[in-house]
Write a protein that holds these residues in place. Structure first.
Motif, PDB file in Angstrom:
ATOM      1  N   TRP A   1       0.778   0.852  -0.218  1.00  0.00           N
ATOM      2  CA  TRP A   1       2.160   0.812   0.255  1.00  0.00           C
ATOM      3  C   TRP A   1       2.475   2.040   1.107  1.00  0.00           C
ATOM      4  O   TRP A   1       3.213   1.963   2.086  1.00  0.00           O
ATOM      5  CB  TRP A   1       3.118   0.704  -0.924  1.00  0.00           C
ATOM      6  CG  TRP A   1       4.508   0.322  -0.520  1.00  0.00           C
ATOM      7  CD1 TRP A   1       5.622   1.108  -0.535  1.00  0.00           C
ATOM      8  CD2 TRP A   1       4.942  -0.960  -0.050  1.00  0.00           C
ATOM      9  NE1 TRP A   1       6.714   0.400  -0.082  1.00  0.00           N
ATOM     10  CE2 TRP A   1       6.321  -0.873   0.211  1.00  0.00           C
ATOM     11  CE3 TRP A   1       4.271  -2.184   0.179  1.00  0.00           C
ATOM     12  CZ2 TRP A   1       7.067  -1.948   0.693  1.00  0.00           C
ATOM     13  CZ3 TRP A   1       5.017  -3.257   0.651  1.00  0.00           C
ATOM     14  CH2 TRP A   1       6.392  -3.128   0.910  1.00  0.00           C
TER      15      TRP A   1
ATOM     16  N   ILE B   1       1.448  -8.630   4.351  1.00  0.00           N
ATOM     17  CA  ILE B   1       0.298  -8.314   3.506  1.00  0.00           C
ATOM     18  C   ILE B   1      -0.309  -9.600   2.947  1.00  0.00           C
ATOM     19  O   ILE B   1      -1.535  -9.772   2.915  1.00  0.00           O
ATOM     20  CB  ILE B   1       0.717  -7.351   2.377  1.00  0.00           C
ATOM     21  CG1 ILE B   1       1.051  -5.967   2.958  1.00  0.00           C
ATOM     22  CG2 ILE B   1      -0.370  -7.224   1.316  1.00  0.00           C
ATOM     23  CD1 ILE B   1       1.715  -5.019   1.975  1.00  0.00           C
TER      24      ILE B   1
ATOM     25  N   HIS C   1      -6.660  -4.862  -1.787  1.00  0.00           N
ATOM     26  CA  HIS C   1      -5.263  -4.476  -1.873  1.00  0.00           C
ATOM     27  C   HIS C   1      -4.874  -3.592  -0.690  1.00  0.00           C
ATOM     28  O   HIS C   1      -5.747  -2.978  -0.059  1.00  0.00           O
ATOM     29  CB  HIS C   1      -4.993  -3.718  -3.169  1.00  0.00           C
ATOM     30  CG  HIS C   1      -5.171  -4.550  -4.400  1.00  0.00           C
ATOM     31  ND1 HIS C   1      -4.940  -4.062  -5.680  1.00  0.00           N
ATOM     32  CD2 HIS C   1      -5.554  -5.851  -4.577  1.00  0.00           C
ATOM     33  CE1 HIS C   1      -5.170  -5.012  -6.570  1.00  0.00           C
ATOM     34  NE2 HIS C   1      -5.552  -6.098  -5.926  1.00  0.00           N
ATOM     35  N   GLN C   2      -3.582  -3.532  -0.418  1.00  0.00           N
ATOM     36  CA  GLN C   2      -3.066  -2.663   0.625  1.00  0.00           C
ATOM     37  C   GLN C   2      -2.243  -1.545   0.003  1.00  0.00           C
ATOM     38  O   GLN C   2      -1.446  -1.773  -0.913  1.00  0.00           O
ATOM     39  CB  GLN C   2      -2.210  -3.461   1.617  1.00  0.00           C
ATOM     40  CG  GLN C   2      -1.424  -2.645   2.632  1.00  0.00           C
ATOM     41  CD  GLN C   2      -2.286  -1.880   3.628  1.00  0.00           C
ATOM     42  OE1 GLN C   2      -3.508  -1.841   3.504  1.00  0.00           O
ATOM     43  NE2 GLN C   2      -1.659  -1.267   4.600  1.00  0.00           N
TER      44      GLN C   2
ATOM     45  N   ILE D   1      -1.163  -4.785  -4.116  1.00  0.00           N
ATOM     46  CA  ILE D   1      -0.580  -3.599  -3.504  1.00  0.00           C
ATOM     47  C   ILE D   1      -0.774  -2.422  -4.448  1.00  0.00           C
ATOM     48  O   ILE D   1      -0.738  -2.579  -5.663  1.00  0.00           O
ATOM     49  CB  ILE D   1       0.933  -3.810  -3.236  1.00  0.00           C
ATOM     50  CG1 ILE D   1       1.138  -4.816  -2.092  1.00  0.00           C
ATOM     51  CG2 ILE D   1       1.637  -2.497  -2.908  1.00  0.00           C
ATOM     52  CD1 ILE D   1       2.587  -5.185  -1.847  1.00  0.00           C
TER      53      ILE D   1
END
Length: 303
Positions: free
Chosen positions: A24, A46, A21-22, A54
């Motif tokens: 935010w 993404i 995941h990235q 996220i």
């Protein structure tokens, strides 16, 4: 919810898996040509990079509709932050998170001046709130929080069997001024890290050199602290695999913050400090390192 280990699950029947995941927060200021990407562009980038989720704050009101649409469009899983000072601070948040379809709730528990039995009772109360809400819940190992100190966090883990962690060891590396050259100190810290890694439910990917909490690790991950972090990530993943059942998800979140986390040059451009790194490219590199650590963990788990 699994009462024994409280792992993050998506309700499916897939084998236990990692998801990259990235953060935010880490997308703040990210873009090209001096222009920050829009929300839609950030989601697109993404997804194009191969992330599958996220981590952010729970969106509110008008923003919530846009976020739900984009999360569904890209089939992203979604984890959220929280910053409670008492168990009741997350009661309503947990309900809202469940209604929104959040995968798990992560807390940086306030604050570093809460210690000992008071901290244990606070953490126990938070874990109980999450249990009652049937929401997977993790506490992040973070400076300036209840988890400020490595030694006391180890004590909390020993005191609370159901406490699950979001592992971010960069905070303890910088707080202890642990450098690659300090091999004896790293080995001693590693023994305490191992206690925490046994409670891994999520991992935040950031690498410290013992002097700054977030450093550029080079275009090919040649920084001397990469391998120690890879070893710890892999160990946490291995412990997680020992407990994980079908449907379990291990979020590995690349989390490179904007200034003041990011190191900047002394020069200014239009009143803004210039970062020494391409934060997006570094996030993609951390993503690849997480995938490599997972591959090693899986291979070792089979033997």
């Amino acid at each position: 919810m699994n009462e024994r280990v409280n792992l993050i699950v998506d309700g499916g029947s897939k084998p236990p898996r990692i998801e990259i995941h990235q953060s935010w927060w880490a997308m703040n200021g990210i873009g090209r040509g001096g222009k920050e990407w829009s929300i839609e562009e950030k989601f697109e980038k993404i997804a194009e990079a191969g992330f599958t989720g996220i981590m952010a704050h729970l969106p509110k009101e008008k923003e919530a509709e846009q976020w739900r649409r984009l999360l569904d469009e890209y089939s992203f899983n979604f984890g959220i932050h929280s910053f409670p000072r008492k168990p009741e601070d997350i009661t309503e948040l947990l309900k809202e998170a469940k209604q929104f379809g959040v995968l798990y709730v992560n807390s940086q528990v306030m604050d570093s001046f809460v210690m000992g039995q008071q901290a244990v009772e606070l953490l126990q109360g938070l874990v109980e709130e999450a249990r009652l809400a049937d929401m997977p819940y993790t506490v992040e190992t973070h400076r300036g929080r209840v988890t400020q100190d490595l030694h006391r966090t180890v004590d909390y883990v020993k005191a609370i069997p159901d406490l699950r962690l979001t592992i971010d060891l960069s905070h303890y590396i910088v707080a202890g001024e642990l450098t690659a050259a300090a091999s004896k100190e790293l080995e001693m810290a590693g023994k305490l890290f191992d206690v925490l890694l046994q409670r891994t439910s999520s991992i935040h990917a950031r690498i410290s050199n013992g002097e700054q909490v977030q450093v550029d690790i080079g275009p090919n991950a040649e920084h001397s602290m990469v391998e120690p972090f890879m070893k710890w990530w892999q160990q946490g993943m291995s412990y997680w695999l020992d407990e994980a059942k079908a449907g379990a998800v291990l979020p590995f979140v690349t989390e490179l913050g904007p200034p003041d986390y990011a190191i900047t040059e002394s020069k200014y451009a239009g009143g803004e400090r210039l970062e020494i790194s391409d934060r997006w490219e570094q996030a993609l590199l951390l993503k690849r390192l997480g995938e490599e650590a997972w591959k090693r963990a899986i291979e070792n788990h089979k033997t």
